[in-house]
Design a protein around this motif. Sequence first.
Motif, mmCIF file in Angstrom:
data_model
loop_
_atom_site.group_PDB
_atom_site.id
_atom_site.type_symbol
_atom_site.label_atom_id
_atom_site.label_comp_id
_atom_site.label_asym_id
_atom_site.label_seq_id
_atom_site.Cartn_x
_atom_site.Cartn_y
_atom_site.Cartn_z
ATOM 1 N N TYR A 1 -24.583 25.285 42.856
ATOM 2 C CA TYR A 1 -24.651 26.622 43.448
ATOM 3 C C TYR A 1 -25.992 27.307 43.226
ATOM 4 O O TYR A 1 -26.228 28.385 43.790
ATOM 5 N N TYR B 1 -18.307 28.388 40.197
ATOM 6 C CA TYR B 1 -19.232 29.244 40.935
ATOM 7 C C TYR B 1 -19.333 30.635 40.310
ATOM 8 O O TYR B 1 -20.308 31.361 40.530
ATOM 9 N N LEU C 1 -20.939 27.650 48.079
ATOM 10 C CA LEU C 1 -20.060 28.638 47.454
ATOM 11 C C LEU C 1 -19.048 29.171 48.468
ATOM 12 O O LEU C 1 -17.855 29.289 48.162
#
Length: 638
Positions: A481, A167, A490
């Motif tokens: 994401y 992420y 996330l």
Amino acid sequence: MEGRDNNGFIGDGSPSIVGQFRWNTPANPTRPGAPGVTSIHLTDVELTGGKTVNVEPTVPNRSAIPEPAADRDQWGKGVEFLMSCIAMSVGLGNVWRFPFVALENGGGAFVIPYIIVLLLVGKPVYYMEMIIGQFSSRGSVKVYDMAPIMRGVGYGQILSTTIVTTYYASLMATTLRYLFDSFQSILPWTVCEDSWAGSCIPSGVRNVTAEAAMTALNSSTAVSLANRTSSAELYFTKVVLKELDGIDDGIGMPDVRLTLFLILSWSLVLLTLIKGVKSSGKASYFLALFPYVVMTVLLIRACTLPGAIDGIVYFLKPQWDKIYDPKVWYAAVTQCFFSLSICFGNIIMYSSYNKFRHNVYRDATIVTSIDTFTSLLAGCTIFGILGHLAHVTGKSDVGTVVKSDAGLAFISYPEAIAKFEVLPQAFSVLFFLMLFVLGIGSNVAMTSCVMTVIKDQFPRVRNWQAATIIAVCGVLLGSIYVTPGGQYILKLVDYYGASSIALVLAIAELIAIGWVYGVDRLCKDTEFMLGHRPSLYWRLCWRWITPLLMFVILIYNLVTLEPLMYKQYVYPTIAYDIGWCIFAFGLLQLPIWATYAIYKQSGKTLTEKIRNSFKPTAAWGPIDPATHYEYKKFIDED
């Protein structure tokens, strides 16, 4: 020079332990396969009363001495290691995560616990990881040769690091989106689109204009104005993210532009990883220093905006009732992990490429101090901007100006840039380039940690092969994401796969090093390597204060556990189930690898195997054969 500088100890007046060596001449490393050290002149002050004794050691057992890794990289200069640590620790965790965690926990009420946690957790763990990495020249998994039964800690941390890396790259992709948008003649987040009419305040409107408009409005209109949202926030949520109201019906398809930027981000990381630590060390000068120039200018600009002082006061003035809230302390501990990158294996990995006598005590002090300064600098900047936004929108509570989520840095910072009257595009380019540079520095470190584990386990794998596999997997996982529901995922992954796992594994790491391996043994290793014994402060933190503090916070967090939410949205049941599965998989690394370590140990009975799995392996110690032999001699005669 001191011993740590010239590779040989001298009498420097530092505290000593019984049996400490003082070398008159540095030990020369032997070639692989050489018969060993033939003659070493040792001065054993404690055992011989100051007399010099010529020792003719016997040929050591070659199976107990590690062969030096011929292809293992080293930093070109010590300052490159320092700059790389700054580039790693000073990143989005300071500019992005620290301000919104502070906003969630009462501003100044969070700063005091954070500084206390830094002194009792951050600095001790940072120094400890630097010591153990440099001493052993091993990555974050093989370093547990010191206590094989705890090797699952290393694997769990690698899993957590991998999750954060996925992420982290998506945030870099968002940064690139803003960077490219900054080249437009009018910054797109400074104006309201037609579809936002009635709910938007243009971020580019000058303060005097906004104040005059508010004065002219009647009371009912003023209330309506207070409920409006800045164009910078609407641009982030509706244009960049295309964010959904929930993920009950799915997360949607990846955004094309963000996916391309994600690929570009990983491509740059891939190129850096192929070059190795020596080239990344050269790049660290720019990665570490450039962000401070831009951040300082932005802070100066923020302080000149009306209402900024109110925001900075909100950030620095403690709310004493919240200081007693354990959740604030829990947030301080997890933020300390993210800000310093402790207990993820990154520091162990970077320090493993140091020369054996490098002064890591100095570096640990410098990096932790700079990291804290950067967090406070970023906090003052963000809250100064929030104070101005509260002034413009007519809100009295600074904490309610924007929602405290991962998008704060992509809302408040662009809001400040929109206030620049002269060439806002130029400064916007510099700022988002800075943000991207911060992300690159941290992501390279985390990805290098995964690469080091792969290289340690499979020495024949080349850098470009491991880097390519990691980059391809990073793009595939990171595409989750950059979907309209990506921020929901996330938040979920960050909580279950990073923050929660990091705390539990950090406690396990401190138990492994402080209790299984032993603080006394760690202090002997430090004295052998650096020429001085860690002070009482470090020993108390490593053995008692740090693990107990984290254990208490963990217990309270489990007792008061509440369902995770994102912007007041309650996740569907399956999302929580997936989150707990990620958390459980990370923790299961402990018993799985402990069982494997016991199985592989020598011993006739199960009890003997278990006992041996708590002891360091025969090859544990400095990786250089000559230094390793001297270390064994040092330990045996102590």
